[in-house]
Design a protein around this motif. Structure first.
Motif, short mmCIF file in Angstrom:
data_model
loop_
_atom_site.label_atom_id
_atom_site.label_comp_id
_atom_site.label_asym_id
_atom_site.label_seq_id
_atom_site.Cartn_x
_atom_site.Cartn_y
_atom_site.Cartn_z
N UNK A 101 0.80 -1.16 -0.08
CA UNK A 101 -0.09 0.05 -0.02
C UNK A 101 0.84 1.22 0.04
N UNK A 102 0.25 2.44 -0.41
CA UNK A 102 1.20 3.68 -0.22
C UNK A 102 1.32 3.92 0.99
N UNK A 103 0.60 3.68 2.07
CA UNK A 103 1.25 3.84 3.49
C UNK A 103 2.29 2.94 3.95
N UNK A 104 2.53 1.72 3.33
CA UNK A 104 3.66 0.95 3.69
C UNK A 104 4.93 1.64 3.02
N UNK A 105 4.75 1.87 1.71
CA UNK A 105 5.84 2.51 1.17
C UNK A 105 6.39 3.70 1.82
N UNK A 106 5.29 4.69 2.27
CA UNK A 106 5.83 5.84 3.04
C UNK A 106 6.73 5.39 4.13
N UNK A 107 6.23 4.42 4.90
CA UNK A 107 6.71 4.12 5.97
C UNK A 107 8.30 3.61 5.68
N UNK A 108 8.55 2.98 4.63
CA UNK A 108 9.59 2.39 4.37
C UNK A 108 10.43 3.59 4.00
N UNK A 109 10.15 4.57 3.32
CA UNK A 109 10.94 5.56 3.00
C UNK A 109 11.29 6.40 4.19
N UNK A 110 10.07 6.77 5.15
CA UNK A 110 10.54 7.35 6.42
C UNK A 110 11.62 6.60 7.19
N UNK A 111 11.70 5.31 7.17
CA UNK A 111 12.84 4.81 7.74
C UNK A 111 14.15 4.95 7.14
N UNK A 112 14.30 5.07 5.93
CA UNK A 112 15.55 5.58 5.28
C UNK A 112 15.55 6.92 5.44
#
Length: 215
Positions: A101-112
């Motif tokens: 989902x978009x939210x999961x991708x945003x979370x992965x990007x936030x971690x980076x």
């Protein structure tokens, strides 16, 4: 009352003043333009001008995500547009993010981004899609609706087949690898969730799929 008299009237305060959503959106877009003003132009070596939110630094993304601001939601729209263009223009690609989902991708990007505040969003997203690309969905696939209580997931049949393959590799599944979410598939998923310390529901939620198929 003349136009001149109207202009001379003081601005109303308190509850009588209503914000103009169009003007507010314009101010948000203008802020994005200011952030992106330094983008480089295209040339014969393959460099190209970045448009929109892609030139924003990670530190801006992290700040705006915490506030859940309009800028943050505009970034989300830019990401979805970028992925759509990726799916359209990269060879043998139907969906590079078949279950994320978009939210999961945003979370992965936030971690980076928290660890790399000066990276640009374009480079972060592009690197993520390159990492995901080997497991991309290359052709359209049937959609399977999975329900547990009030939760519902719609997965590609190909994603379920990949789940079954990975669960088989781990010795948790002995059924047919057919892309159908059977009771045997659910039981194997429960065993996997138990092994990694997740709540053992048998429901293929985003974090379970990420741990199973991406880690």
């Amino acid at each position: 009352m003349s136009l001149r008299q109207q202009r001379a009237m003081p601005m109303r305060c308190g509850s009588e003043v209503r914000s103009n959503p169009v003007n507010h959106l314009r101010s948000v877009l203008f802020a994005l333009m200011l952030y992106a003003a330094g983008a480089a132009g295209a040339d014969d070596s393959g460099k190209f001008a970045m448009k929109g939110a892609g030139f924003l630094p990670c530190e801006v993304f992290v700040t705006e995500r915490e506030k859940r601001s309009n800028v943050y939601y505009l970034i989300g729209g830019w990401i979805e547009g970028y992925i759509t263009a990726y799916n359209k223009h990269v060879a043998d690609t139907y969906d590079v993010t078949p279950f994320e989902s978009l939210e999961l991708l945003l979370l992965v990007m936030q971690n980076h981004c928290e660890a790399n505040p000066r990276d640009r969003l374009y480079s972060v997203l592009n690197a993520l899609l390159i990492k995901l690309s080997p497991d991309r969905l290359q052709q359209d696939s049937d959609r399977i609706k999975i329900t547990e209580g009030k939760r519902t997931a719609v997965l590609y049949s190909d994603t379920i087949r990949r789940m079954q393959e990975e669960l088989t590799r781990r010795g948790l599944y002995k059924g047919a690898v057919d892309g159908r979410f059977t009771d045997e598939t659910r039981s194997a998923l429960i065993a996997f969730q138990s092994d990694i310390g997740f709540e053992a529901t048998g429901f293929p939620d985003q974090t379970t799929l990420w741990r199973l198929l991406r880690k």
